[in-house]
Motif scaffolding. Structure first.
Motif, mmCIF file in Angstrom:
data_model
loop_
_atom_site.group_PDB
_atom_site.id
_atom_site.type_symbol
_atom_site.label_atom_id
_atom_site.label_comp_id
_atom_site.label_asym_id
_atom_site.label_seq_id
_atom_site.Cartn_x
_atom_site.Cartn_y
_atom_site.Cartn_z
ATOM 1 N N GLY A 1 -21.042 -17.835 -50.951
ATOM 2 C CA GLY A 1 -20.499 -19.138 -51.317
ATOM 3 C C GLY A 1 -21.270 -20.283 -50.697
ATOM 4 N N ASP A 2 -21.624 -20.154 -49.409
ATOM 5 C CA ASP A 2 -22.426 -21.184 -48.746
ATOM 6 C C ASP A 2 -23.793 -21.308 -49.413
ATOM 7 O OD1 ASP A 2 -20.451 -21.801 -46.932
ATOM 8 O OD2 ASP A 2 -21.275 -20.575 -45.308
ATOM 9 N N ALA A 3 -24.368 -20.159 -49.773
ATOM 10 C CA ALA A 3 -25.680 -20.170 -50.424
ATOM 11 C C ALA A 3 -25.619 -20.923 -51.752
ATOM 12 C CB ALA A 3 -26.168 -18.740 -50.646
ATOM 13 N N LEU A 4 -24.581 -20.671 -52.531
ATOM 14 C CA LEU A 4 -24.424 -21.362 -53.817
ATOM 15 C C LEU A 4 -24.252 -22.868 -53.606
ATOM 16 C CD1 LEU A 4 -21.993 -18.924 -55.677
ATOM 17 C CD2 LEU A 4 -24.420 -19.269 -56.179
ATOM 18 N N ALA A 5 -23.382 -23.235 -52.655
ATOM 19 C CA ALA A 5 -23.095 -24.657 -52.421
ATOM 20 C C ALA A 5 -24.337 -25.417 -51.997
ATOM 21 C CB ALA A 5 -21.995 -24.795 -51.369
ATOM 22 N N LEU A 6 -25.100 -24.864 -51.079
ATOM 23 C CA LEU A 6 -26.263 -25.587 -50.558
ATOM 24 C C LEU A 6 -27.449 -25.521 -51.515
ATOM 25 C CD1 LEU A 6 -25.975 -24.795 -46.762
ATOM 26 C CD2 LEU A 6 -25.127 -26.732 -48.056
ATOM 27 N N ALA A 7 -27.510 -24.469 -52.316
ATOM 28 C CA ALA A 7 -28.551 -24.428 -53.354
ATOM 29 C C ALA A 7 -28.267 -25.485 -54.419
ATOM 30 C CB ALA A 7 -28.615 -23.040 -53.982
ATOM 31 N N LEU A 8 -26.994 -25.669 -54.759
ATOM 32 C CA LEU A 8 -26.621 -26.720 -55.714
ATOM 33 C C LEU A 8 -26.915 -28.100 -55.137
ATOM 34 C CD1 LEU A 8 -23.257 -25.259 -57.028
ATOM 35 C CD2 LEU A 8 -25.371 -25.512 -58.330
ATOM 36 N N LEU A 9 -26.672 -28.255 -53.839
ATOM 37 C CA LEU A 9 -27.022 -29.517 -53.159
ATOM 38 C C LEU A 9 -28.499 -29.820 -53.361
ATOM 39 C CD1 LEU A 9 -26.021 -30.534 -49.542
ATOM 40 C CD2 LEU A 9 -28.419 -30.384 -50.137
#
Length: 344
Positions: free
Chosen positions: A190-198
């Motif tokens: 989830g963190d990976a998805l959020a920061l990749a979207l950032l």
């Protein structure tokens, strides 16, 4: 005799349970859990570095970046707690998101989910019964569905548009039953998805500060423009003005300095307490500001971080900085302004 027997029964472990361990064994168990979960995260990295995990992760990002509505994150039990955190992280980093409880979704909250949204569903087994209605709803209305599960061949994994399959790491601890390693890996995904979207959306520090106005994060991301003094508070004098008048301005504005401007309004110098001491004499009041000032003063911009302005003032042992737009003074910020705002 009866009291002794009763005491023995109270002190004994429950039938079928393990005997209490020593403090040292408990410490070893705690460290083992950390080591086990760290190894699982390394395995998770390998999974999404290689195919097909890498392609699945890329597909999930493509799907999420195209969402015009919100990212709906859902899960039951411990997976639900992780889902809440993922939604909160996404919302704070530029991806509108919210948690929807799967049980509540079946009783009316499904109306929170629109065709413009995407759903991320978390379930270690992929067979969580409470997710069934949410899965069906997303399929009926063609709402993109991403699953995070340890079983890609599960009901959830097979129904999803993209499945982010966790590696078979097993739960931590002697019993291996409590959700530990699986939830740690879900959180990491989830963190990976959020920061990749950032990264994909070009989310900036300014955006981050707007979403985090309070607390330490907000303080660290304050801009000079948020704290500077402007307008009539600015201590400014003309270069040709006599020092007798400049001292009046300097005393009235209480910054311990005055900025010196030329005819075009450009900041060309500064007069500080130190300049006054260096030029102290009987003719000080008759001298012009240009004769006393220090040329080329240190300045900052309104968009600079207040923390950066504070660093400059600390390093140069000064208490104020003029704020300029190109060469025109637009404000002044003091060391105490930064400290009062909690900038460090």
């Amino acid at each position: 005799m009866m009291n002794q027997a009763r005491a023995t029964m109270v002190g004994a472990p429950p039938k079928g349970g393990a005997a209490p361990g020593t403090a040292e064994n408990a410490l070893k168990a705690a460290l083992h859990v950390i080591d086990h979960e760290a190894a699982a995260l390394r395995q998770l990295l390998e999974t999404f570095t290689a195919e097909p995990g890498r392609s699945a992760l890329a597909q999930a990002l493509d799907l999420l970046v195209a969402v015009s509505g919100r990212v709906i994150v859902s899960g039951m039990g411990k997976s639900g707690h992780i889902a809440r955190k993922i939604a909160a992280t996404m919302a704070s980093t530029g991806t509108p998101a919210q948690f929807v409880h799967p049980g509540e979704a079946s009783h009316g909250d499904m109306g929170m989910i629109t065709a413009a949204d995407a759903v991320i569903a978390l379930s270690n087994s992929g067979e969580t019964a409470e997710l069934a209605d949410l899965i069906t709803y997303s399929r009926r209305w063609q709402i993109p569905l991403i699953s995070i599960t340890s079983r890609g061949d599960s009901t959830l994994g097979q129904a999803a548009d993209v499945t982010l399959a966790l590696p078979p790491a097993g739960e931590a601890g002697a019993l291996g039953l409590a959700p530990t390693t699986s939830t740690t890996m879900m959180l990491a995904v989830g963190d990976a998805l959020a920061l990749a979207l950032l990264e994909r959306k070009g989310f900036s520090a300014e955006d981050f500060q707007r979403f985090h106005p309070g607390g330490k994060l907000g303080q660290q991301l304050l801009r000079v423009a948020d704290l500077m003094h402007v307008g009539s508070e600015l201590p400014l004098v003309d270069a040709g003005m006599p020092m007798s008048q400049a001292l009046i301005e300097m005393s009235a504005k209480t910054f311990g300095c005055v900025g010196v401007v030329n005819g075009a309004g450009d900041l060309i110098g500064i007069v500080t307490d130190g300049d006054l001491r260096r030029h102290m004499g009987t003719d000080l009041l008759r001298q012009s500001v240009a004769e006393v000032m220090t040329k080329g003063p240190l300045t900052t911009s309104g968009q600079a971080l207040a923390a950066e302005a504070l660093r400059i003032m600390n390093e140069r042992s000064i208490t104020s900085l003029f704020v300029v737009d190109a060469t025109q003074p637009i404000g002044i910020i003091r060391l105490h302004d930064c400290l009062r705002a909690g900038v460090a």
